[in-house]
Design a protein around this motif. Sequence first.
Motif, PDB file in Angstrom:
ATOM      1  N   HIS A 119      -0.636   0.724  -5.529  1.00  0.00           N
ATOM      2  CA  HIS A 119      -0.630   1.167  -6.917  1.00  0.00           C
ATOM      3  C   HIS A 119       0.052   0.115  -7.803  1.00  0.00           C
ATOM      4  CE1 HIS A 119      -1.294   4.928  -4.772  1.00  0.00           C
ATOM      5  NE2 HIS A 119      -1.680   5.490  -5.904  1.00  0.00           N
ATOM      6  N   ILE A 149      -0.468   4.643 -14.307  1.00  0.00           N
ATOM      7  CA  ILE A 149      -0.498   4.388 -12.868  1.00  0.00           C
ATOM      8  C   ILE A 149      -1.920   4.019 -12.473  1.00  0.00           C
ATOM      9  CG2 ILE A 149      -0.038   5.341 -10.579  1.00  0.00           C
ATOM     10  CD1 ILE A 149       1.727   7.477 -12.071  1.00  0.00           C
ATOM     11  N   ASN A 151      -4.461   3.335  -9.485  1.00  0.00           N
ATOM     12  CA  ASN A 151      -4.779   3.447  -8.068  1.00  0.00           C
ATOM     13  C   ASN A 151      -5.750   2.322  -7.732  1.00  0.00           C
ATOM     14  OD1 ASN A 151      -6.009   4.127  -5.553  1.00  0.00           O
ATOM     15  ND2 ASN A 151      -5.408   6.268  -5.824  1.00  0.00           N
ATOM     16  N   LYS A 152      -5.288   1.342  -6.953  1.00  0.00           N
ATOM     17  CA  LYS A 152      -6.133   0.174  -6.687  1.00  0.00           C
ATOM     18  C   LYS A 152      -7.323   0.501  -5.794  1.00  0.00           C
ATOM     19  CE  LYS A 152      -2.190  -3.000  -6.949  1.00  0.00           C
ATOM     20  NZ  LYS A 152      -1.437  -4.067  -6.240  1.00  0.00           N
ATOM     21  N   VAL A 180       3.028   8.214  -3.167  1.00  0.00           N
ATOM     22  CA  VAL A 180       2.406   6.934  -2.810  1.00  0.00           C
ATOM     23  C   VAL A 180       2.621   6.702  -1.319  1.00  0.00           C
ATOM     24  CG1 VAL A 180       2.829   5.993  -5.106  1.00  0.00           C
ATOM     25  CG2 VAL A 180       4.473   5.557  -3.279  1.00  0.00           C
TER      26      VAL A 180
END
Length: 245
Positions: A119, A149, A151-152, A180
Amino acid sequence: RVARYAAVSAVVLAFSSISYWMGYRNDIDTSKLVQIESPEGSSARITLPDGTMVKLSSGSYITYSSSFGKGNRNVTIEGKGYFEVAKNRELPFTLKSRNLEVRVLGTKFYFCDYDNDTHAFLTLTEGKVDLHGLGSASGKIIYPGNKAILNKTDGRITLKKLSEQDLAGQSIGQYSFDEVPMRDVLNAIERSYGVKFEVEDERLSGMLFYGEFNVNAMTVDQIMNLISPALQMDYKIDGKTIILN
């Protein structure tokens, strides 16, 4: 060519080397670059040529061109930093990481994007910013008191409204985690204290963690005492190695 600087606390040590940082800094004049680095286990405070103040957390670095403040105010970052951006309506300030881009005129915010974390975060304390995920045509306007935030994994950006107490408690050493993966938490501890984890049960790395700690106010043993009961795990510190099971 990159002039690299290793900064520890308020002391800046300069040395020359050749370095290459591909991909997301292609909007910077790469003929003359300046790179400021805060090694693991330390922090750094830097004032950029335009008067912008930056605090870098451990294991972080920023890069900008030697023309910064004249024809552009473009900075790239790997890691975590706090920015007090000097106001200049004629020359917007742009901060870019591998996953996010922030465009501002003058504001104060915290930013965190380490390559090996799942993240990335931005917390705004003053002003407003235009936040974009790289490759996204549309962005989000972020206002004070909000935490964005990323979220990759799926590219989604969510917003979280912070309480006045949470906002007042923000600092470069403060880490807040909202469900996470535990691996991100271990990464933060490794960078901050210069330690390495040996995880005997890899299922621990995938567990989700909710909580916070301040690496500037706590020892690594205090942090491990905080997080180990929540995950029902044991740990042993052997010099610079922490063994989890």
